[in-house]
Each structure stands twice: as C-alpha cells, then as structure tokens.
Write an enzyme that holds these catalytic residues in place. Structure first.
Site, short mmCIF file in Angstrom:
data_model
loop_
_atom_site.label_atom_id
_atom_site.label_comp_id
_atom_site.label_asym_id
_atom_site.label_seq_id
_atom_site.Cartn_x
_atom_site.Cartn_y
_atom_site.Cartn_z
N GLY A 222 -3.06 1.58 5.49
CA GLY A 222 -4.22 1.97 6.27
C GLY A 222 -5.42 1.04 6.21
O GLY A 222 -6.52 1.42 6.57
N LYS A 305 2.22 -14.17 12.16
CA LYS A 305 2.64 -14.82 10.92
C LYS A 305 3.30 -16.15 11.27
O LYS A 305 4.17 -16.21 12.13
CB LYS A 305 3.62 -13.93 10.16
CG LYS A 305 3.19 -12.46 10.05
CD LYS A 305 1.87 -12.28 9.32
CE LYS A 305 1.49 -10.80 9.26
NZ LYS A 305 0.21 -10.55 8.60
#
Length: 366
Positions: A222, A305
C-alpha cells in the site's frame, strides 16, 4: 571550455550519455560524452564554440529522463590550497556576470559522502565572499543564472552555471522528502516525488484532491495507495497480497484480490491509475495503453523496470510504442518520463490528456 555537465544516478552514466548524444544531435550540437562508471555525472564536450550555451537554453531539462541537473561548465580548478580555496574560485569568476544563487555540490555516491559535509560547510563562507566581491546577489534572484560548484575532491572543483527556467530547483538535483512513519513501505516516496515532479502546485486542487477515485494496480502493501488516501481519494487497491491494516481502516480503500493485468473496473469513473508492478516494460506499457484506449482512467503514473543493458534504448522504444497507441485516440496526450531520485532500476512515466485537463481547469476556475 565548452562542456555541459549532467548529474545522474550512479550506474546510469552510459544511459545519460546515450540520451544527451541523441538530444544534442537533434539540435545540431555535435560532441561526445566523457563517462566514468558509477561517478554520478556525465560531461558532454561540444565541438561548436557556443553549443554548450545553446543546449543549456534550448534543451528542455524537464524532458530529459536520466538527468538530475544540467549546467554549463566553464572552468576546472585542481590542486587548490586547502587553506584558501575561496581566492582561486573568485579569480576564476573574473569576467562572469553576477549570479543569483550559489549551490556547492558533489556527486551522489558513497565515496562523496564526506565531501557533502564539506560542501555544506564551505558554502557559508564562500557565499559571503562572493557577495563581497560582487559575484553573487545579496538576496537569491531567480532571474539570474545559478552558480554551481561541483567538487570532485576537496581540492578539485568544476565551476558551472544553470538557468533557473531550465534546471532542477533542488540542491544536487535531489528533492528532500521525509518518509512518513505511518506509510506501509518506502515505495510511497516514489509516488510522492512523482506528484511533486509532474503535477504543478496550482493544479493540486483539481488533480490531487478529495472526491477523485483511483486504482492502484499491484498495490500490496500500500505504499502508493497511501499517497492517494492521504489526499482524500477513494482507492481500489488491486493485488492478491495483503494490504496494510492502517489503510483499510481509513474506509477509503477497497481491496480487490485480483491480477493487476486482468482487473478492469465495473464503471469507467477512475480518474487516476497508478502502477508499480515488477514486470517487463513492454507488458506494462501495453497495459497502460489499454486502460486509456478503453477509457478507464484520465491520468496515470507508472514505473517501467529497466533491463541491465541498453536501458535508454529500451525506454525510448516503449515510450514510442505508447505514443503511437495513444495517437489513435481523440485527445492531446502528453507523456512525461523521469528517473526519479527514489527510483532504482526503473523510470517513472506520467500520461494525461491535455484537452481534458484544460476542461477541468476551465470548470474549476470559472
């Protein structure tokens, strides 16, 4: 001396060099890069006599992906007397205009940490001496160039300058953010920095405000959801893993146990889509494009990424693919990309439709 210096994340010097070579050639400012692996900076030596100055003015800093800072280098000093480093610096500024701000900096590397302490202490007496010599305004003046001193060692320094309308406003190009003690993970700083970097403060009330809905793909635990919740948004957090109880207790988070690549909202009402999933860049790029093509969001921030090699080429390819897909839609889509300070082997990308945003601004201020 006809050089540009770029600060960057250590280990990404070759990517920074590839990017500046690409951008400089497009502006017909030819030259070559001097690269030292893991140094945290790149020097671009221009062939043309005034090309460094031309690039400093015409190359949009905000559009550079790997650069933390951009400045024109005009002098290198080495072997300075440690008892008096101020005198040769002031002498080197002979003939230069008065500057509006001073930044004494070094590379963001482990080896340069001790230098950072020196730079901080040295800036105080140097600032006083520069003002006394008429080389620095008595108060900071954002209409004048910024003077940069980039120390390589305690007796060696590059002198350069940047323009306030085309540089990073931060010391060493690094925004200083404090990790919130109640955040579920340190990844929260990536989204906070992205908001700070991409969203103008004057737009906060219409783009980062309560009443908006958001979807966080790959949300667990989160960290990114936290940034949305603290701004008052209602968030759908999509992940098969657990979410932090503190976030669930706010009543602003709906946790959906699902694969972030498969989930779609039942209504086309989310404003924000955010995504920090660990996956190949091409797959993430395709996912984000699908959300815009299917009308499931209006604005998105996501990470790509990067591979270990040819990272700039990978970035350029995926951004070009995304641009092509979005060009098929109605709207004026803007794509921004930056390797943020809190990013690692990744870059952060921001996408929005300028036409829709203009309508939101018009409705908010009429």
């Amino acid at each position: 001396m006809n050089h540009l210096m770029f600060y960057c994340r250590p280990g990404f010097e070759k990517d920074m060099a590839a990017e500046i070579q690409d951008k400089a050639v497009a502006l017909e400012c030819f030259g070559f890069s001097r690269v030292i692996d893991n140094s945290g900076f790149v020097l671009y030596e221009c062939y043309g006599e005034q090309d460094a100055e031309k690039l400093a003015r015409r190359l949009p800093f905000r559009e550079l992906i790997f650069a933390r800072q951009m400045l024109v280098v005009f002098k290198q000093l080495s072997g300075m007397d440690l008892q008096d480093r101020i005198s040769p610096i002031i002498e080197a500024l002979e003939g230069m205009p008065e500057f509006g701000e001073l930044r004494v900096e070094t590379a963001d590397t482990n080896e340069a940490k001790e230098l950072s302490t020196f730079c901080r202490k040295f800036s105080v007496p140097l600032r006083q001496a520069l003002r006394a010599a008429g080389k620095l305004t008595q108060e900071e003046n954002e209409r004048r160039p910024v003077l940069h001193l980039f120390f390589l060692k305690n007796d060696a320094v590059w002198l350069g300058y940047s323009y306030p309308n085309n540089n990073s406003p931060f010391h060493m190009g690094i925004p200083r953010l404090r990790f919130p003690s109640d955040a579920p993970s340190r990844s929260t700083l990536k989204l906070e920095e992205a908001f700070y970097m991409f969203i103008p403060v004057e737009d906060d009330e219409i783009r980062l405000c309560s009443g908006l809905t958001a979807v966080d793909l790959g949300a667990c635990p989160g960290g990114w959801t936290y940034q949305l919740v603290k701004r008052g948004m209602m968030v759908t957090a999509v992940d098969n893993g657990p979410m932090a109880e503190s976030l669930m207790e706010t009543g602003q988070v709906k946790h959906v146990l699902d694969d972030g690549f498969k989930y779609r909202p039942t209504k086309k009402n989310p404003y924000w889509l955010v995504c920090d999933m660990v996956e190949k860049p091409a797959r993430i790029t395709h996912l984000i494009a699908q959300w815009f093509r299917e009308g499931y969001c209006q604005e998105a921030i996501f990470n790509l990424k990067l591979p270990m090699k040819k990272r700039y080429a990978e970035v350029e390819h995926n951004l070009a693919v995304l641009k092509e897909w979005l060009s098929e839609l109605e709207g004026d889509y803007v794509i921004q990309a930056k390797q943020l300070y809190h990013d690692r082997e990744e870059i952060t990308v921001h996408v929005y439709d300028e036409r829709k945003l203009a309508r939101r601004r018009s409705g908010a201020f009429n």
